[in-house]
Every structure is written in C-alpha cells, then in structure tokens.
Design an enzyme around this catalytic site. Structure first.
Site, PDB file in Angstrom:
ATOM      1  N   GLU A  50       2.431   5.063  39.382  1.00  0.00           N
ATOM      2  CA  GLU A  50       3.157   6.339  39.357  1.00  0.00           C
ATOM      3  C   GLU A  50       2.530   7.345  38.398  1.00  0.00           C
ATOM      4  O   GLU A  50       2.465   8.545  38.704  1.00  0.00           O
ATOM      5  CB  GLU A  50       4.611   6.084  38.954  1.00  0.00           C
ATOM      6  CG  GLU A  50       5.486   7.331  38.971  1.00  0.00           C
ATOM      7  CD  GLU A  50       6.947   6.988  38.700  1.00  0.00           C
ATOM      8  OE1 GLU A  50       7.647   7.846  38.158  1.00  0.00           O
ATOM      9  OE2 GLU A  50       7.375   5.867  39.031  1.00  0.00           O
ATOM     10  N   ASP A  51       2.055   6.885  37.222  1.00  0.00           N
ATOM     11  CA  ASP A  51       1.665   7.814  36.161  1.00  0.00           C
ATOM     12  C   ASP A  51       0.180   7.807  35.811  1.00  0.00           C
ATOM     13  O   ASP A  51      -0.241   8.516  34.896  1.00  0.00           O
ATOM     14  CB  ASP A  51       2.470   7.509  34.889  1.00  0.00           C
ATOM     15  CG  ASP A  51       3.949   7.789  35.068  1.00  0.00           C
ATOM     16  OD1 ASP A  51       4.285   8.694  35.855  1.00  0.00           O
ATOM     17  OD2 ASP A  51       4.765   7.097  34.435  1.00  0.00           O
TER      18      ASP A  51
ATOM     19  N   HIS B  26       4.222  -1.522  35.374  1.00  0.00           N
ATOM     20  CA  HIS B  26       5.169  -0.877  36.293  1.00  0.00           C
ATOM     21  C   HIS B  26       4.980   0.630  36.440  1.00  0.00           C
ATOM     22  O   HIS B  26       5.406   1.210  37.443  1.00  0.00           O
ATOM     23  CB  HIS B  26       6.619  -1.203  35.884  1.00  0.00           C
ATOM     24  CG  HIS B  26       7.148  -0.393  34.739  1.00  0.00           C
ATOM     25  ND1 HIS B  26       7.024  -0.785  33.422  1.00  0.00           N
ATOM     26  CD2 HIS B  26       7.826   0.782  34.721  1.00  0.00           C
ATOM     27  CE1 HIS B  26       7.617   0.103  32.648  1.00  0.00           C
ATOM     28  NE2 HIS B  26       8.102   1.064  33.407  1.00  0.00           N
TER      29      HIS B  26
ATOM     30  N   HIS C 250       5.794   1.839  25.887  1.00  0.00           N
ATOM     31  CA  HIS C 250       6.995   1.721  26.745  1.00  0.00           C
ATOM     32  C   HIS C 250       6.930   0.499  27.661  1.00  0.00           C
ATOM     33  O   HIS C 250       7.858  -0.328  27.638  1.00  0.00           O
ATOM     34  CB  HIS C 250       7.187   2.998  27.549  1.00  0.00           C
ATOM     35  CG  HIS C 250       8.165   2.861  28.673  1.00  0.00           C
ATOM     36  ND1 HIS C 250       9.514   2.611  28.468  1.00  0.00           N
ATOM     37  CD2 HIS C 250       7.997   2.930  30.024  1.00  0.00           C
ATOM     38  CE1 HIS C 250      10.127   2.516  29.641  1.00  0.00           C
ATOM     39  NE2 HIS C 250       9.226   2.709  30.593  1.00  0.00           N
TER      40      HIS C 250
ATOM     41  N   ASP D 271      44.254  -5.474  23.305  1.00  0.00           N
ATOM     42  CA  ASP D 271      43.234  -6.500  23.534  1.00  0.00           C
ATOM     43  C   ASP D 271      41.853  -6.052  23.066  1.00  0.00           C
ATOM     44  O   ASP D 271      40.842  -6.358  23.680  1.00  0.00           O
ATOM     45  CB  ASP D 271      43.186  -6.872  25.014  1.00  0.00           C
ATOM     46  CG  ASP D 271      42.861  -5.670  25.895  1.00  0.00           C
ATOM     47  OD1 ASP D 271      42.871  -4.537  25.375  1.00  0.00           O
ATOM     48  OD2 ASP D 271      42.607  -5.863  27.096  1.00  0.00           O
TER      49      ASP D 271
ATOM     50  N   ASP E 142      13.523  -1.269  32.272  1.00  0.00           N
ATOM     51  CA  ASP E 142      12.896   0.044  32.116  1.00  0.00           C
ATOM     52  C   ASP E 142      13.944   1.092  31.732  1.00  0.00           C
ATOM     53  O   ASP E 142      13.755   1.879  30.797  1.00  0.00           O
ATOM     54  CB  ASP E 142      12.212   0.409  33.438  1.00  0.00           C
ATOM     55  CG  ASP E 142      11.660   1.825  33.442  1.00  0.00           C
ATOM     56  OD1 ASP E 142      11.010   2.217  32.461  1.00  0.00           O
ATOM     57  OD2 ASP E 142      11.888   2.543  34.434  1.00  0.00           O
TER      58      ASP E 142
END
Length: 736
Positions: free
Chosen positions: A76-77, A72, A48, A259, A139
């Site tokens: 966090e993970d 990134h 990812h 259009d 992301d």
C-alpha cells in the site's frame, strides 16, 4: 524501535521451531521498503509494522502472521508489489498482505463509499483467512495508541470508525482484551471530558473500596480452598467506556451503578465451575435474575463462563464470573486463541471453522456480499449485527438460533433459512400464536408458519433487526418488481410480434441477446416492461428486415394525485388499441395491487377516475402514468407511440375506492364561501386532498381543488351540486 533479534526472540519464546530465516528476511525487506518514511509522530514509519508484530506475538500467533504484520503496509505505501511478496515470501503471506491493502484509485462519490468498499474487501479476505483480521485489529490498535499525534479531524474520524466497526468486530471475535483497549482509546479521543470525569470517579472509588475488594478476594479464595477447589480469584474494575455506555443506556448516574467491581474465579475444570457456584450460592444471598450460564450455552463469539451476582461481605454486591483457564484464554484473546500453535503447527481454516462459532458467524455475515448488496448496505448490515447483544432461541427440533436482542420471528425465520423467511406468514412462540413482530426473549421456542408463493412485504425491511433479513427482503422485493416488469414486458413483446405478423419464441429472442445488449431473456422483457426498450426494437433484432409502420396514436390527457398502488378492488387492465372487446379481454395486461410493486400513478394535472376513457404512458425506469384520453398533456407523447398503452378500468362491484380529480371553481369572495363549498363536497362523501385559492378580483376568487371521488358519476354529482350553490359562479373539471 524493536531490533531484528528481539523480534525473533519474542516468537521463539512460545515457538522454539520459529522460521528465523523468514522473520529476518521480512524485517530487512520492510525496513528497506519503507526507507526514510516517517509517521506523524516523527518516528520512522518502519516502527509501526514492528509494533503491530509485537502485539501479535503477545497473542502467540504463527510465523506467517508475524511476517505478514511486518510487511502489511509494503504494497500500500511503498513500491512493493504482490508479485514480489509472493516470490520472496510465498503466496500464503502474499495473500495475507494483499488482504490488508486498501483499494487504490476508487471511483466513488464519497469517503463513506470508499470506506465501505475497503471494509468489504477486508472482510472478503478475512473469509479466506482469519489471520487477515488479526493483523488488521493489531494495526488499528497501534494506530489508536499513537492517535494523539494526528490532527483533530483525523483523530475524530479514526476514533469514530474504531468505535463503530473495529471494537465491536473484536468483541464479536471474542477478543475482549483488545476490544476494551480500542473502546477506551476511542472514548478518550471522542469525549475527553466524559472520559476524564469517569476515570477520576473510578480512581476515587478504587481508593475507597480497595480494602473491601481484597477482603472479598481472600474470603472467597479461603472458602473455595476449604472445599478442596483449586481456584484463582482476582478482582476487576469496569473500563471507563463500559461505565459510560451503561450510564447512557440506562439513563442513570454514576452513583447508581452497582456492578463497577467484579471478581473472576479461574478453575481447572468445567465440573469445578459448577462446584464454585454451589459454594457461592450457599454462602451468600443471590441477586435474583442475575444468573447466566454461558458454559452450557456459549455466546456467538465462543465466550464461555458462568455469571452470578451475590450480596457478599459488608452487604456489598459482587458480580462473579467463573470459568476454566482455557475459557479465560478465549475470553481474553477470542479467535486468536484458536490460532495458537498446536503440536508445532497452526490450526487450518477447516479446523478453525469447526471450532470457532465466531468465525462461523463472520463467514455467514460475509456471505451476504454475494447476494447483491452495495458496499454501503453491507457496512450498515454488519454494524447492525455487531452492535446488538444476543438472545438465544430454539426451533421446534431443538436447533439453537442466536439473534441480536430485539429480533423478531421474521429475523428468526431468515436465520433458519432465506426460503423460510420469504414464505413466513405467522409464528408460534412457546406454542402460542404471536405476531411476526413480537420481540423474542432468551429461551423462546419459535415455530414459523409458511405459505408457498408468499412474497415478503417490502415494509418488513424497516422492521427487522438482522442484516441477513434486511438483505433477503430487499432482494425478494427487487426480484418481485423485476418479475412484474418482465411479465408486463412479455405481453407487450408478444403483442408486438403479433402486430408484425412474425412468430415469437424465447429461443429466437435468446439468439439475439448480444444485439440487444442484455444477458438474459428476462432482462430484455423487464427492460421493455420498464419502458427502457421499445418492443419494436426487439422485433427488429429478431427479424432485421422488419419495418415498423405503426402510426402515431393521438389522444388527450390530465392530472396526478401522487403514486397509487391500485388495489385488486380497483385495478387497471392494459389493452392494445384497435382490438375488439373479445380480443381486449383475451390480450389484456392486468396491473394490480399495492403488493404488485409495478409503479402506477395518475396524471399530474388532474388525475383520472373510473368512467373516463384512459390511456397509459410508459416512463423508463418509473412505471406507468394514467391519463384521461381527452388530456391535452398527451400531445407531448405524440412522437413516441412505443410508450402508449390503451387501458381500461376493471372495478369490482360494491367497492368504494377513491381516485384523484381536479376541479376549478370561480366563487364569490365573501365569508362562508369556502365552508359552503367544502360542505357540498363532504355531503357527497368525497374528500378534499388539496386546495389553492387565487384572487381574480375584489369580488371573486378562483379555487383549484384536488378531490378524491369513487368514479365519474360521483364526480359529476359533486360538480352539479356545486354549481347549484349561490356563492358559486362557475365549476369546471381540469383535464390537463
């Protein structure tokens, strides 16, 4: 999954001086940090951040942004920390990664509050460095591309958030290519049937009109070449979501759209843009009202182009967009185009702010965070500004003000400056007086009339369009209420010190703020005014030896007819018990007006009317309740003398305002009784606000009636004439 050398090669294609060491270190570090983690698809999680980095290399972004993309999710993970990222990759990259990290362990009551707080944190980081936003959007784009692996409820939530926040935010940043794909993917998951239907219809239309499109492209290119204009002409087709949104907005069928197909003409200079328009308008008929020049007046997101619609070959309507190659780059990549390598380095924030109107808008929006809004309010305001098309208006001095469509002169005034909005009392649009709620149009010149000391009405908050205006109005209303409470509290505290025989100065009060757990003198006074703090406690904080020897005040109360903003024509003046008339007039505390914002209500079981002797009871955080002195409800406050305020009526002569009272009637149970009673009340120009009828026996009914009358004399006249009616057995006024 992209290999290590492939990542470096992608960056080196547009930046031969790429920092290979940093890119390689980030690749290895993130791969080890994520370890055996898996995505919902079953792929290694590390795939990812690599795909996010790949999206950003397509935008030709700098090394630091690519490294931040690879890293990134590490804080966090995984077990990685900001300190470790700073140490290995530098504080610049550490700041970017931290800005992309969601807040953990939020003590919030709802997922919406958590979403709002995380969005708030993200945009604060974006204000420091726009590259945080570029990584976040990339992301989100990769997450949307793999959304089909998620459960249905998560798909719906993420797709809705994308359509609500991230796609419009990409559009506001001028990143149209990313916005189109985000909208298309979200639309596909939220409304699969509608998506499939429109996509199929577009495919059919393309097969049917494909030859016409090629013919128009060739004819236009040949015409421009014959005039010596070097141009690239390409046809384009609207995206399914764009088509669906237009059908919904205009309530039209697919067949009525004119259009769906358009053409883009790319030239080398601004001069050539206008030459193309001259050629096109000379050769084909122009559709009136469809010409827009965004080169001379760029959009807020930096978009520049000339738009026109003509009736081309085969009587086919064709929309044309004419722009330079540089304008095309910004139209596709928006703010990311400003972050390209320039002479081997990235544009710094100062340069970016000066160049990018989109970034200026974003920073102005984020500045609202410093003005006291809750995260939910901020999210609401940001979404309001994201979703509106724009109109461009001018000040009398020629300053251009961009506003959302539907904006009013009030929005315009706040866009100029908060002080201008707060003091606005009128407006001129194109030299003519106009209501402040008029809808502004493109090109309007707006002049705001001001009055110093003006406070914006709280109702404006529901009438304006922009988040900045709403936030400023809400803040001004809060400040006005606080000032009202502080004014009341100042007079209560001053009187408390006089009763205690102690001198009062704000300097003395300032010296004991910590003892009162308040940050400022105004905080203390407002707390007293709201009834949250007893004035005797303030005296005791300044003079610890002071003993409050006041005795309980004993009166009696009665009823309410809801909250009343007391107009100047019928205001209340607060006094202190035991004072002479002169002392009362000198020390009275006026509580006035619907505009005053200090909540004042009447007793819940019968109200009060001018002519009654009345008392006020302070309720913490709510305001003041007015009781007749004879009300038995007042016994509930006998042990709380600090909440009592003696009050008097201050009625202007000749005014006929209404006040609440309650009466109980025992009447004969026969046809016409209620009508006869209502007729008496109506004949006396009183008003029935509510009525409850209870059976007493087969022959009698009890009627509890809330009436509105001018004063005690008016009420007594109504009661007297009711007693004279044959159907009425008894009438009494309720006092609690």
């Amino acid at each position: 999954m992209m290999r290590q050398y492939e990542l470096v090669d992608r960056v080196r294609r547009y930046n031969p001086q790429a920092d290979e060491v940093s890119l390689n270190r980030a690749y290895v570090y993130a791969m080890k940090a994520h370890g055996a983690q898996k995505r919902a698809s079953g792929d290694p999680y590390f795939s990812h951040p690599l795909e996010v980095a790949a999206i950003l290399t397509d935008m030709k972004l700098d090394d630091a942004t690519i490294v931040a993309a690879v890293l990134h999710d590490t804080i966090e993970d995984t077990d990685s920390t900001r300190e470790e990222i700073d140490r290995l990759f530098g504080s610049d990259i550490g700041r970017l990664v931290d800005g992309l990290t969601k807040l953990k362990k939020l003590d919030l009551v709802s997922k919406r509050a958590a979403q709002a707080e995380n969005f708030r944190k993200l945009l604060l980081a974006v204000a420091e460095d726009v590259r945080v936003l570029l990584v976040k959007l990339a992301d989100r784009l990769h997450n949307m591309r793999t959304l089909h692996f998620m459960t249905q409820d998560k798909r719906a939530r993420i797709a809705e958030e994308t359509l609500d926040i991230y796609a419009p935010l990409a559009g506001r940043m001028g990143m149209q290519r990313m916005r189109d794909e985000l909208e298309d993917l979200a639309f596909r998951h939220l409304m699969p049937d509608a998506y499939a239907m429109i996509a199929a219809r577009l495919e059919e239309l393309h097969k049917k009109n494909g030859k016409i499109i090629v013919k128009i492209e060739k004819e236009l290119a040949d015409e421009l070449a014959a005039r010596g204009i070097d141009a690239k002409v390409e046809g384009r087709q609207k995206q399914p979501y764009s088509v669906w949104r237009k059908m919904e907005r205009k309530s039209i069928a697919f067949e009525q759209l004119s259009d769906i197909f358009g053409f883009r003409v790319i030239v080398s200079s601004v001069e050539d843009c206008y030459r193309v328009i001259g050629v096109v308008h000379t050769k084909w008929a122009v559709v009136p009202g469809r010409f827009k020049d965004y080169i001379s007046t760029p959009k807020q997101n930096d978009y520049q182009s000339i738009h026109t619609t003509v009736v081309g070959p085969g009587r086919q309507r064709a929309e044309l967009q004419v722009r330079t190659a540089a304008m095309e780059d910004i139209a596709r990549n928006g703010i990311a185009a400003h972050a390209l390598y320039k002479d081997g380095r990235v544009a710094d924030r100062e340069t970016l702010t000066n160049e990018s109107r989109a970034y200026q808008w974003l920073r102005r929006t984020i500045s609202l965070l410093a003005e006291g809004d809750t995260p939910e309010e901020f999210l609401e305001h940001t979404k309001l500004e994201l979703f509106h098309d724009q109109v461009f208006c001018f000040t009398p001095k020629g300053r251009l003000i961009a506003l959302p469509r539907g904006a009013t002169p009030i929005d315009f005034a706040y866009a100029v400056h908060t002080d201008v909005g707060n003091s606005a009392v009128g407006a001129k649009i194109n030299g003519r007086h106009a209501p402040l709620l008029s809808e502004l149009q493109n090109g309007d010149e707006v002049e705001i009339a001001r009055a110093e000391g003006q406070i914006p009405p709280a109702v404006w908050e529901t009438l304006v369009i922009t988040g900045k205006a709403r936030s400023a109005i809400r803040r001004a209303s809060r400040d006005a209420v606080r000032a009202q409470y502080a004014g009341l509290g100042r007079q209560i505290v001053t009187r408390a010190f006089e009763r205690a025989g102690k001198p009062y100065t704000e300097d003395k009060l300032k010296s004991v703020l910590s003892r009162l757990a308040r940050a400022s003198v105004d905080d203390v006074l407002a707390a007293v005014g709201r009834g949250e703090m007893f004035s005797g406690d303030v005296v005791k904080a300044v003079y610890p030896e002071f003993m409050d020897e006041r005795k309980t005040i004993a009166p009696r109360p009665r009823g309410e007819a809801g909250w009343f903003g007391l107009k100047k024509a019928a205001s209340l003046v607060f006094k202190f018990p035991g004072e002479t008339s002169d002392e009362q007039n000198r020390k009275s505390i006026p509580i006035r007006g619907l505009q005053g914002d200090l909540p004042v209500r009447f007793a819940p079981n019968g109200g009060a009317v001018p002519g009654d002797r009345i008392v006020g009871i302070l309720t913490p955080g709510e305001g003041i309740t007015i009781y007749p002195i004879q009300s038995p409800d007042l016994t509930a406050f006998d042990e709380q003398p600090e909440r009592w305020l003696d009050v008097r009526w201050d009625i202007e002569d000749g005014r006929q305002d209404f006040f609440p009272a309650r009466i109980v009637i025992t009447a004969i149970n026969e046809p016409g009784t209620l009508g006869a009673i209502a007729t008496v009340i109506g004949d006396h120009a009183a008003n029935i606000d509510n009525i409850v009828i209870n059976p007493l026996s087969a022959d009698f009914r009890e009627m509890i009636i809330d009436v509105e009358v001018n004063d005690l004399k008016h009420l007594n006249a109504v009661i007297s004439h009711l007693r004279a009616r044959p159907v009425v057995s008894k009438v009494e006024r309720v006092n609690g």
